[in-house]
Write a protein that holds these residues in place. Structure first.
Motif, PDB file in Angstrom:
ATOM      1  N   HIS A 166       2.247  -0.034  10.935  1.00 17.26           N
ATOM      2  CA  HIS A 166       1.899   1.385  11.093  1.00 17.26           C
ATOM      3  C   HIS A 166       1.256   1.875   9.794  1.00 17.26           C
ATOM      4  N   HIS A 167       0.153   2.603   9.917  1.00 19.35           N
ATOM      5  CA  HIS A 167      -0.610   3.015   8.735  1.00 19.35           C
ATOM      6  C   HIS A 167       0.208   3.843   7.736  1.00 19.35           C
ATOM      7  N   LEU A 168       1.004   4.777   8.228  1.00 28.65           N
ATOM      8  CA  LEU A 168       1.760   5.622   7.298  1.00 28.65           C
ATOM      9  C   LEU A 168       2.889   4.846   6.630  1.00 28.65           C
ATOM     10  N   SER A 189       2.633   1.829   5.801  1.00 27.38           N
ATOM     11  CA  SER A 189       2.001   1.054   4.732  1.00 27.38           C
ATOM     12  C   SER A 189       1.712   1.949   3.527  1.00 27.38           C
ATOM     13  N   HIS A 190       1.321   3.204   3.762  1.00 27.59           N
ATOM     14  CA  HIS A 190       1.119   4.109   2.613  1.00 27.59           C
ATOM     15  C   HIS A 190       2.424   4.214   1.802  1.00 27.59           C
ATOM     16  N   ILE A 191       3.533   4.354   2.498  1.00 28.17           N
ATOM     17  CA  ILE A 191       4.827   4.450   1.796  1.00 28.17           C
ATOM     18  C   ILE A 191       5.063   3.177   0.980  1.00 28.17           C
ATOM     19  N   VAL A 207       1.235  12.372   2.494  1.00 28.50           N
ATOM     20  CA  VAL A 207       0.143  13.336   2.642  1.00 28.50           C
ATOM     21  C   VAL A 207      -1.197  12.607   2.607  1.00 28.50           C
ATOM     22  N   SER A 208      -1.887  12.640   3.758  1.00 31.37           N
ATOM     23  CA  SER A 208      -3.154  11.908   3.823  1.00 31.37           C
ATOM     24  C   SER A 208      -4.199  12.795   4.477  1.00 31.37           C
ATOM     25  N   GLY A 209      -5.325  12.179   4.852  1.00 34.16           N
ATOM     26  CA  GLY A 209      -6.370  12.947   5.511  1.00 34.16           C
ATOM     27  C   GLY A 209      -5.974  13.347   6.927  1.00 34.16           C
ATOM     28  N   GLY A 218      -5.159   5.654  -1.882  1.00 34.88           N
ATOM     29  CA  GLY A 218      -6.069   5.657  -0.736  1.00 34.88           C
ATOM     30  C   GLY A 218      -5.847   4.425   0.130  1.00 34.88           C
ATOM     31  N   ASP A 219      -6.661   4.293   1.181  1.00 32.34           N
ATOM     32  CA  ASP A 219      -6.471   3.170   2.112  1.00 32.34           C
ATOM     33  C   ASP A 219      -6.805   1.834   1.448  1.00 32.34           C
ATOM     34  N   ASN A 220      -5.933   0.866   1.621  1.00 30.26           N
ATOM     35  CA  ASN A 220      -6.118  -0.482   1.065  1.00 30.26           C
ATOM     36  C   ASN A 220      -5.276  -1.443   1.899  1.00 30.26           C
TER      37      ASN A 220
HETATM   38 ZN    ZN Z   1      -4.537   6.422   4.933  1.00 32.34          ZN
END
Ligand code: ZN
Ligand code: KG4
Length: 337
Positions: A110-112, A114-116, A135-137, A301-303
């Motif tokens: 899940h994208h969020l 992965s941000h965590i 907090v993202s776009g 950011g996204d990576n």
């Molecule tokens: Zn993102």
């Protein structure tokens, strides 16, 4: 365990090799932002096509930089939700092909989440439980991270995400997409008290956010001034807007921490790069003796490194996808399946 991770949820095509969820052996990002800038935002079809062109090369580069061949990785991970559906499908389908041809397990991420997980790379000592502001776009959530794969959303935006509000207000101030970064820079030289902007709250919820009224207030200010033939000082406007957004984020996040007895606070997502948000939360945590974690700027950011980090914990919890894995434009971060 070494995981080859892929990310294509929005406008960066990325691949990385990550060991045991914490050690980044390689990380490659191909950004499309210069092309989307021409249109003032991400054009979904262009994003999908660019992913299609870039994904093989980016993956080869990630393997090369890690000094490995596909056969030497232990699993393939991919962002499967949420995001732009056409963009996600490119990554998901390519990851399936890799998993099928190599016989390695396929881990959906899940994208969020992965941000965590970007924080696990930056701060190797960090372990759940903790409270996280993502907090993202596309999202603004306050999440109780009870364990690596056990999360509960306790606050969310009712309208625009914080990053979206930054980008739209920045555009009205004449900045190019994505304006959040530029607004953060310009705001440094402005007076945050020059304009008094609303700090919207959500009735009946201490933790939810609402940013659309604030965004509209600043856009109206600009339009009204234009109609009178005036131009407003952009640094002051940027500083006032940034302060209003950060005030709202910090207030609800600190309240949520107090009410849930959390003393370990973490931020994640593109907007976690915001310099005022980082310094304000650091101060709030220092004042109370709480621990505060934020991702290094290169991982906000996204990576794909963050995808490889979360994938390790998803794998340990038994989350392996079949060859019928599909991409999803929407998916709650705390979904059990
Ligand atoms: Zn993102
Ligand atoms: O997480 P992310 O890279 O992509 C999504 O998953 O949406 O977040 C991108 C968002 C954009 O809205 C961008 O303007 C914002 O993060 N952003 C910032 C800063 N750096 C990136 N917003 C405010 N201040 C920054 N320094």
């Amino acid at each position: 365990m070494r995981i080859l991770a892929l990310e294509s949820s929005c406008d960066e095509t990325a691949a990385a090799v990550v060991e045991d969820g914490r050690r980044v052996l390689s990380s490659v990002i191909a950004s499309q932002v210069e092309e989307h800038k021409l249109y003032g935002g991400v054009v979904p079809e262009i994003a999908s096509r660019r992913h299609c062109e870039a994904i093989v090369g980016v993956t080869q580069q990630a393997l090369e930089q890690a000094g490995m061949v596909l056969d030497e990785v232990d699993a393939i991970a991919v962002t499967y939700a949420p995001g732009l559906i056409g963009a996600l499908l490119v990554g998901v389908n390519f990851a399936k092909g890799l998993a099928l041809s190599s016989g390695k397990p396929l881990i959906p991420v899940h994208h969020l989440r992965s941000h965590i997980a970007a924080n696990y790379i930056t701060s190797p000592e960090l372990e759940p439980p903790f409270l996280c502001l993502v907090v993202s776009g596309g999202h603004s959530h306050i999440i109780e991270v009870k364990d690596y794969t056990d999360l509960r959303v306790i606050g969310r935006t009712r309208d625009d995400a914080a990053g979206e509000a930054f980008d739209k207000a920045a555009r009205a101030m004449g900045m190019s997409y994505p304006g959040g970064v530029e607004m953060d820079k310009i705001a440094q030289s402005g007076d945050p008290n020059a304009f008094s902007l609303p700090h919207p709250t959500v009735d009946g919820s201490d933790y939810d956010f609402s940013f659309s009224g604030l965004k509209t207030a600043v856009i109206n200010l600009i339009h009204n001034a234009e109609q009178k033939g005036q131009t407003l000082p952009v640094p002051d406007l940027a500083a006032s807007f940034r302060k209003a957004v950060v005030d709202c984020l910090v207030k609800n996040f600190v309240k949520a921490a107090q009410n849930t007895n959390s003393t370990k606070l973490v931020i994640a997502g593109g907007v976690s790069a915001n310099s005022l948000l980082r310094s304000r939360l650091q101060q709030e945590c220092d004042k109370r003796g709480w621990k505060f974690y934020m991702p290094q700027l290169s991982l906000c950011g996204d990576n794909a490194a963050m995808v490889g980090a979360q994938a390790y914990y998803e794998y340990l919890s038994g989350k392996i996808a079949g060859m019928d894995l599909n991409a999803r434009a929407e998916m709650p971060v705390d979904a059990k399946a």
